[in-house]
Scaffold this active site. Structure first.
Site, mmCIF file in Angstrom:
data_model
loop_
_atom_site.group_PDB
_atom_site.id
_atom_site.type_symbol
_atom_site.label_atom_id
_atom_site.label_comp_id
_atom_site.label_asym_id
_atom_site.label_seq_id
_atom_site.Cartn_x
_atom_site.Cartn_y
_atom_site.Cartn_z
ATOM 1 N N HIS A 55 1.145 -1.007 0.201
ATOM 2 C CA HIS A 55 0.001 -0.203 0.136
ATOM 3 C C HIS A 55 0.413 1.103 -0.231
ATOM 4 C CE1 HIS A 55 -4.020 -2.301 0.945
ATOM 5 N NE2 HIS A 55 -2.969 -2.766 1.573
ATOM 6 N N ARG A 123 23.384 -7.458 8.542
ATOM 7 C CA ARG A 123 24.673 -7.825 8.417
ATOM 8 C C ARG A 123 25.407 -8.600 8.212
ATOM 9 N NH1 ARG A 123 23.415 -2.995 8.842
ATOM 10 N NH2 ARG A 123 23.106 -1.403 10.976
ATOM 11 N N LYS A 126 30.208 -12.824 9.072
ATOM 12 C CA LYS A 126 31.719 -13.773 8.310
ATOM 13 C C LYS A 126 31.651 -13.800 7.037
ATOM 14 C CE LYS A 126 30.551 -18.024 9.994
ATOM 15 N NZ LYS A 126 31.053 -19.121 10.577
#
Length: 139
Positions: A55, A123, A126
């Protein structure tokens, strides 16, 4: 598992799964434009791919309108990617080959090849492997 495409996309959205790609239970593919998964991917249960925000942000418009076409995006997943249970991938995104998406992670940015990403927002945690260029891969 649910496959859906944005009704207001300028072109018919495509959802494409590569050879030998596994999709778990209750996975949602919500294509704004396209969702394309490479070969030999593993998608665990309860993963959501969303290239359609659903939306508009405007409170009056969202009562009756779909998201504007310019808000519809694509998601591209490389080969040999593992996406953990309950992950949410929100486009526009490119997930590099050999990457691992941790369970329950929220991915809102591109993921480089051969890394593990985790968290909210996801994030790099490794490096997993060195990913050979596509021409060097076999199988």
């Amino acid at each position: 598992t649910t496959f859906s495409g944005a009704r207001n996309a300028p072109e018919l959205p495509v959802i494409a799964l590569g050879e030998e790609t596994y999709v778990g239970h209750r996975v949602v593919f919500r294509a704004g434009r396209d969702i394309r998964l490479g070969r030999n991917c593993f998608v665990a249960s309860y993963v959501t791919f969303s290239g359609d925000p659903g939306h508009p942000l405007d409170p009056v418009a969202r009562r009756s309108e779909a998201a504007p076409p310019e808000d519809l995006t694509s998601i591209t997943v490389g080969d040999d990617v593992w996406i953990g249970e309950g992950a949410l991938l929100m486009g526009p995104l490119t997930i590099g080959s050999g990457a691992v998406i941790g369970a329950r992670s929220v991915v809102t940015r591109d993921v480089p090849p051969g890394v593990v990403v985790t968290g909210i927002p996801a994030r790099v945690a490794k490096k997993v492997v060195d990913v050979p260029p596509p021409a060097a891969r076999t199988g």
